[in-house]
Design a protein around this motif. Sequence first.
Motif, PDB file in Angstrom:
ATOM      1  N   TYR A   1       0.762  -1.310  -0.139  1.00  0.00           N
ATOM      2  CA  TYR A   1      -0.077   0.026  -0.077  1.00  0.00           C
ATOM      3  C   TYR A   1       0.826   1.147   0.008  1.00  0.00           C
ATOM      4  O   TYR A   1       0.767   2.303  -0.763  1.00  0.00           O
ATOM      5  N   GLU A   2       1.981   1.089   1.032  1.00  0.00           N
ATOM      6  CA  GLU A   2       2.918   2.396   0.759  1.00  0.00           C
ATOM      7  C   GLU A   2       4.071   1.946   1.796  1.00  0.00           C
ATOM      8  O   GLU A   2       4.115   0.734   2.168  1.00  0.00           O
ATOM      9  N   THR A   3       4.979   2.662   1.690  1.00  0.00           N
ATOM     10  CA  THR A   3       6.232   2.218   2.067  1.00  0.00           C
ATOM     11  C   THR A   3       7.016   3.450   2.919  1.00  0.00           C
ATOM     12  O   THR A   3       7.016   4.567   2.668  1.00  0.00           O
ATOM     13  N   ASP A   4       7.677   2.936   4.160  1.00  0.00           N
ATOM     14  CA  ASP A   4       8.352   3.843   4.985  1.00  0.00           C
ATOM     15  C   ASP A   4       9.737   3.749   4.737  1.00  0.00           C
ATOM     16  O   ASP A   4      10.218   2.341   4.375  1.00  0.00           O
ATOM     17  N   LEU A   5      10.604   4.514   4.766  1.00  0.00           N
ATOM     18  CA  LEU A   5      12.067   4.428   4.477  1.00  0.00           C
ATOM     19  C   LEU A   5      12.699   4.874   5.562  1.00  0.00           C
ATOM     20  O   LEU A   5      12.572   5.981   6.425  1.00  0.00           O
ATOM     21  N   MET A   6      13.809   4.265   5.828  1.00  0.00           N
ATOM     22  CA  MET A   6      15.103   4.704   6.953  1.00  0.00           C
ATOM     23  C   MET A   6      16.335   4.851   6.143  1.00  0.00           C
ATOM     24  O   MET A   6      16.888   4.434   5.266  1.00  0.00           O
ATOM     25  N   TYR A   7      16.749   6.216   6.576  1.00  0.00           N
ATOM     26  CA  TYR A   7      18.188   6.621   6.127  1.00  0.00           C
ATOM     27  C   TYR A   7      19.070   6.596   7.279  1.00  0.00           C
ATOM     28  O   TYR A   7      18.860   6.724   8.427  1.00  0.00           O
ATOM     29  N   ARG A   8      20.585   6.367   7.010  1.00  0.00           N
ATOM     30  CA  ARG A   8      21.431   6.737   8.010  1.00  0.00           C
ATOM     31  C   ARG A   8      22.661   7.292   7.570  1.00  0.00           C
ATOM     32  O   ARG A   8      22.850   7.355   6.366  1.00  0.00           O
ATOM     33  N   THR A   9      23.516   7.625   8.379  1.00  0.00           N
ATOM     34  CA  THR A   9      24.871   8.026   8.149  1.00  0.00           C
ATOM     35  C   THR A   9      25.680   6.832   7.629  1.00  0.00           C
ATOM     36  O   THR A   9      25.378   5.947   7.947  1.00  0.00           O
ATOM     37  N   GLU A  10      26.669   7.238   6.958  1.00  0.00           N
ATOM     38  CA  GLU A  10      27.638   6.336   6.514  1.00  0.00           C
ATOM     39  C   GLU A  10      28.374   5.650   7.637  1.00  0.00           C
ATOM     40  O   GLU A  10      28.731   6.526   8.514  1.00  0.00           O
ATOM     41  N   THR A  11      28.607   4.274   7.497  1.00  0.00           N
ATOM     42  CA  THR A  11      29.073   3.775   8.628  1.00  0.00           C
ATOM     43  C   THR A  11      30.503   3.059   8.149  1.00  0.00           C
ATOM     44  O   THR A  11      30.651   3.086   6.934  1.00  0.00           O
TER      45      THR A  11
END
Length: 311
Positions: A301-311
């Motif tokens: 139906y829809e999408t949640d996204l998670m972003y992060r700093t480069e590790t």
Amino acid sequence: MTSDDSARQGQGQARTIETHAVLAPERAEAVLDLLAEAARHDGQQAVSEQGRLQLRGGRRTGVSHLLLTVGDGELVGYAQLEDTDPVEAPAAELVVHPAHRGRGHGRALGSALLATSGKRLRVWAHGGHAAARHLAQVLGLTLFRELRQMRRPLTGLDLPDPVLPPGVSVRTFVPGQDESAWLAVNAAAFAHHPEQGSLTERDLADREAEPWFDPAGFFLAERAGTVVGFHWTKVHAEEQLGEVYVVGVAPDAQGGGLGRSLTTIGLRHLAAQSIPTAMLYVDADNKAAVTVYERLGFTTYETDLMYRTET
């Protein structure tokens, strides 16, 4: 407290960001009002259920609240930072009041989160909207997790009868009796999952105190008196939406179809209440679970996204 007194709004108002370990009740209510207004505008919540629960009830270990105000203290932005995972970077959610967007407040909150977290940060973008993707890019964050919301109609639900593994029976949750057993099987079933697997007795108590909590829709599977799986359903009464809130199976009981049977039992329970639609959340990279849900008639139906700093 951090502030950006040089940041001026269209009418000369100063922007201030304050960081709190705990919010007074009136401050928490003001944030909840802000979240509700943003949800009405956006069609979805910018802060998760867990985040909203953590606004109330006093101090929470590892949780910080960032309040962005302008002028004489008008609250126009909020961010929550949770630093409780022993391995992963702190996780955050943020929102800006719809009437105050496009003025750099989101970037200011994001920069404050980066500073507070020591530039180790994960940020949720619920719905994955273009503005959130742009902000992630501006802050130097990269996409690393996709959480799908899937839905299916419940009207005329026609699913095969659930077949339980030998020796397994299903009953409903008993408040005041089953909390410890549920917490144990939940932790085992979701040992790999940073949010669900770390739920505590306090987290469970918070949910049991919510108006939507109904033990009649909380199913436990037992074998020889031990809880080996569960399906906790939830009804969003205002939206007339049923939720496969969480399905879990103990590691030693997996592979026998128990998860699918529990899901079917819960869906039938929701359908019996004349709820027209069911929804659930699942990580896109959990191919086995996505396949099970697709076979049960769910589609994205829809999408949640998670972003992060480069590790």
